[in-house]
Write a protein that holds these residues in place. Structure first.
Motif, mmCIF file in Angstrom:
data_model
loop_
_atom_site.group_PDB
_atom_site.id
_atom_site.type_symbol
_atom_site.label_atom_id
_atom_site.label_comp_id
_atom_site.label_asym_id
_atom_site.label_seq_id
_atom_site.Cartn_x
_atom_site.Cartn_y
_atom_site.Cartn_z
ATOM 1 N N GLU A 57 -0.235 15.700 -5.203
ATOM 2 C CA GLU A 57 -0.768 16.702 -4.282
ATOM 3 C C GLU A 57 -0.417 16.453 -2.812
ATOM 4 O OE1 GLU A 57 -4.939 17.133 -4.951
ATOM 5 O OE2 GLU A 57 -4.628 18.096 -6.889
ATOM 6 N N LEU A 58 -0.074 15.222 -2.454
ATOM 7 C CA LEU A 58 0.174 14.943 -1.042
ATOM 8 C C LEU A 58 1.522 14.290 -0.791
ATOM 9 C CD1 LEU A 58 -1.132 14.944 1.846
ATOM 10 C CD2 LEU A 58 -1.772 12.583 1.366
ATOM 11 N N ILE A 59 1.728 13.128 -1.315
ATOM 12 C CA ILE A 59 2.882 12.316 -0.965
ATOM 13 C C ILE A 59 4.207 12.996 -1.302
ATOM 14 C CG2 ILE A 59 4.036 10.087 -1.307
ATOM 15 C CD1 ILE A 59 1.343 9.930 0.214
ATOM 16 N N PHE A 60 4.334 13.535 -2.506
ATOM 17 C CA PHE A 60 5.602 14.130 -2.926
ATOM 18 C C PHE A 60 5.830 15.528 -2.351
ATOM 19 C CE2 PHE A 60 5.201 11.422 -6.999
ATOM 20 C CZ PHE A 60 5.730 10.330 -6.349
ATOM 21 N N GLN A 61 4.885 16.057 -1.607
ATOM 22 C CA GLN A 61 5.009 17.405 -1.052
ATOM 23 C C GLN A 61 5.664 17.432 0.327
ATOM 24 O OE1 GLN A 61 4.211 20.069 -2.907
ATOM 25 N NE2 GLN A 61 3.665 18.618 -4.509
ATOM 26 N N ILE A 70 1.820 9.433 7.953
ATOM 27 C CA ILE A 70 1.299 9.082 6.637
ATOM 28 C C ILE A 70 -0.182 8.735 6.741
ATOM 29 C CG2 ILE A 70 1.432 7.429 4.732
ATOM 30 C CD1 ILE A 70 4.453 7.176 5.423
ATOM 31 N N LYS A 71 -0.538 7.904 7.719
ATOM 32 C CA LYS A 71 -1.939 7.504 7.900
ATOM 33 C C LYS A 71 -2.828 8.715 8.153
ATOM 34 C CE LYS A 71 -1.171 2.880 9.778
ATOM 35 N NZ LYS A 71 -1.341 2.041 10.985
ATOM 36 N N ASP A 73 -2.266 11.930 7.343
ATOM 37 C CA ASP A 73 -2.362 12.754 6.134
ATOM 38 C C ASP A 73 -3.238 12.099 5.069
ATOM 39 O OD1 ASP A 73 -0.942 14.876 7.076
ATOM 40 O OD2 ASP A 73 0.731 14.677 5.676
ATOM 41 N N LEU A 74 -3.104 10.782 4.905
ATOM 42 C CA LEU A 74 -3.945 10.086 3.931
ATOM 43 C C LEU A 74 -5.414 10.182 4.303
ATOM 44 C CD1 LEU A 74 -1.873 6.876 3.147
ATOM 45 C CD2 LEU A 74 -2.450 8.713 1.559
ATOM 46 N N TYR A 75 -5.709 9.981 5.572
ATOM 47 C CA TYR A 75 -7.101 10.085 6.019
ATOM 48 C C TYR A 75 -7.645 11.489 5.752
ATOM 49 C CZ TYR A 75 -11.238 10.357 8.872
ATOM 50 O OH TYR A 75 -12.520 10.557 9.281
ATOM 51 N N ARG A 76 -6.893 12.497 6.152
ATOM 52 C CA ARG A 76 -7.343 13.877 5.951
ATOM 53 C C ARG A 76 -7.551 14.187 4.471
ATOM 54 N NH1 ARG A 76 -3.272 16.720 10.194
ATOM 55 N NH2 ARG A 76 -4.490 16.284 12.062
ATOM 56 N N TYR A 77 -6.606 13.748 3.644
ATOM 57 C CA TYR A 77 -6.704 14.040 2.217
ATOM 58 C C TYR A 77 -7.919 13.344 1.600
ATOM 59 C CZ TYR A 77 -5.557 14.456 -2.701
ATOM 60 O OH TYR A 77 -5.612 14.729 -4.038
ATOM 61 N N ILE A 78 -8.055 12.058 1.865
ATOM 62 C CA ILE A 78 -9.131 11.290 1.230
ATOM 63 C C ILE A 78 -10.493 11.657 1.796
ATOM 64 C CG2 ILE A 78 -10.095 8.981 0.896
ATOM 65 C CD1 ILE A 78 -7.125 7.996 0.815
#
Length: 105
Positions: A57-61, A70-71, A73-78
């Motif tokens: 849903e996130l990394i491969f998009q 990356i940090k 996007d990861l924060y927002r996603y999690i």
């Protein structure tokens, strides 16, 4: 007074990571190593599921230019999606945040 939550942190051995490295990290950080028997990965299936979803849903998009992207996007996603909006069958179809708030009441 609010209830205190105690979290267990597990290191899981993946390809390319030696058992000695996992044991050292576990010892240095006062954590517990998660080492199921060969062919029995059930103790970390929730983590494996999370990483599979995260990648799809996130990394491969998206292609990232910097670590900061990356940090962010990861924060927002999690924190903003995965923990607040995504419902879990294991939590009675509640988000982790809603489950924790219900537990604290």
């Amino acid at each position: 007074s609010p209830k205190k939550f105690f979290y267990k942190i597990y290191f899981t051995r993946h390809a390319g990571v030696s058992l000695q490295t996992v044991r050292l990290l576990s010892f240095q950080n006062a954590t517990k190593g998660s080492m199921s028997a060969p062919g029995c990965p059930y103790d970390n299936s929730c983590v494996e599921s999370f990483f599979a979803i995260l990648k799809k849903e996130l990394i491969f998009q998206k292609k990232y230019a910097t670590i900061e992207e990356i940090k962010t996007d990861l924060y927002r996603y999690i924190e903003l999606f995965y923990n607040r909006k995504l419902l879990r069958s294991t939590l009675g179809y509640m988000s982790p945040v809603a489950y924790r708030l219900a537990f604290m009441q």
